[in-house]
Design a protein around this motif. Structure first.
Motif, PDB file in Angstrom:
ATOM      1  N   PRO A 102      -2.244   1.055  -9.612  1.00 16.47           N
ATOM      2  CA  PRO A 102      -2.634   2.399  -9.163  1.00 16.47           C
ATOM      3  C   PRO A 102      -2.609   3.348 -10.365  1.00 16.47           C
ATOM      4  CG  PRO A 102      -1.015   1.443  -7.670  1.00 16.47           C
ATOM      5  CD  PRO A 102      -1.105   0.510  -8.851  1.00 16.47           C
ATOM      6  N   ASP A 103      -3.597   4.234 -10.448  1.00 15.42           N
ATOM      7  CA  ASP A 103      -3.704   5.122 -11.607  1.00 15.42           C
ATOM      8  C   ASP A 103      -2.411   5.876 -11.888  1.00 15.42           C
ATOM      9  OD1 ASP A 103      -6.200   4.440 -12.367  1.00 15.42           O
ATOM     10  OD2 ASP A 103      -7.187   6.289 -11.728  1.00 15.42           O
ATOM     11  N   ARG A 127       0.811  -1.223   0.000  1.00 10.94           N
ATOM     12  CA  ARG A 127       0.000   0.000   0.000  1.00 10.94           C
ATOM     13  C   ARG A 127       0.837   1.264   0.000  1.00 10.94           C
ATOM     14  NH1 ARG A 127      -2.257  -3.531   3.673  1.00 10.94           N
ATOM     15  NH2 ARG A 127      -1.625  -2.402   5.562  1.00 10.94           N
TER      16      ARG A 127
END
Length: 256
Positions: free
Chosen positions: A152-153, A24
């Motif tokens: 993740p973008d 994360r």
């Protein structure tokens, strides 16, 4: 934080949760990681110190923040050389190819592209034959969409770039904005379908494969356009279900 199951070592489980937290965020301080995992600060510090001793994490002497260490990379390369992913996927791909009569492929990310890691060709004169080791740009069809939709973008945008993408056919998505709209739908449906986006003559159906909550590849059924579209609903269902089964196996679960 979930409690470990019966037969597990509690301290080891906590250490693994510490490592998984780096999915994360790329770096952690002791206090913020303790809050994230709902652990005592002293316990968290001991776990990080132990992991650092074996090279799993690395402490910055100036900031006192932790990042993943070199040992993680060594294990990842060993796992790839050992072919554990391919070994788990092979019987599932074989069953899929036999049932649907189309080629079944396992792809893995490769920078801003994806690479064919395993291919089981269908029988018969009309088939799509994949080359193991071949790399294709990330936006080249469903196989790539099913992987990069779950990045993740920010990372996906960095890899794909801001400008127009290379066109392989009239169906190729070359507008990044359109591609990211497609990614949102794929995240909701957990499956991608493309018609001639990389090779104008084929249709492919792909679903993401996960391990420890991270996308690590895609499972794809691909074949001549008419052949695949005639059974598209069945193909979508079977590809998605098989990818979910493989993800469970990679996380230590039993095949249902």
């Amino acid at each position: 934080m979930g409690e470990p199951g019966r037969g597990t070592a509690k301290t080891l489980d906590r250490g693994l949760l510490v490592l998984l937290a780096f999915r994360r965020r790329s770096e952690w301080g002791v206090s913020e990681l303790a809050r994230e995992l709902e652990l005592d600060k002293a316990v968290t510090h001991r776990l990080l110190t132990t992991l650092a001793h074996r090279g799993f994490v690395l402490a910055d002497p100036q900031t006192r923040r932790y990042r993943l260490g070199a040992t993680i990379g060594v294990l990842a390369r060993s796992a790839e050389r050992g072919g554990s992913l391919e070994a788990a996927a092979r019987p599932l791909l074989t069953a899929l190819a036999q049932e649907l009569g189309e080629s079944a492929i396992l792809n893995v990310p490769h920078g801003a592209a994806y690479r064919t890691a395993l291919a089981i060709d269908a029988d018969g004169p009309m088939r799509y034959s994949a080359t193991v080791g071949e790399t294709i740009p990330a936006h080249g069809g469903a196989a790539g969409h099913a992987i990069f939709a779950f990045y993740p973008d920010e990372e996906a945008r960095r890899l794909l770039g801001a400008g127009p993408l290379e066109r392989f056919s009239d169906e190729t998505i070359v507008d990044p904005a359109e591609l990211f709209e497609l990614y949102a739908r794929i995240r909701a449906e957990r499956v991608a379908v493309s018609h001639g986006e990389y090779d104008l003559n084929v249709t492919s159906v792909a679903a993401p494969v996960f391990a420890a909550g991270q996308v690590i590849g895609s499972l794809v059924v691909i074949g001549p356009h008419q052949s695949v579209t005639e059974k598209i609903d069945t193909t979508v269902s079977r590809v998605r279900g098989t990818a979910e089964t493989l993800s469970r196996l990679l996380d230590g679960g039993a095949e249902e």
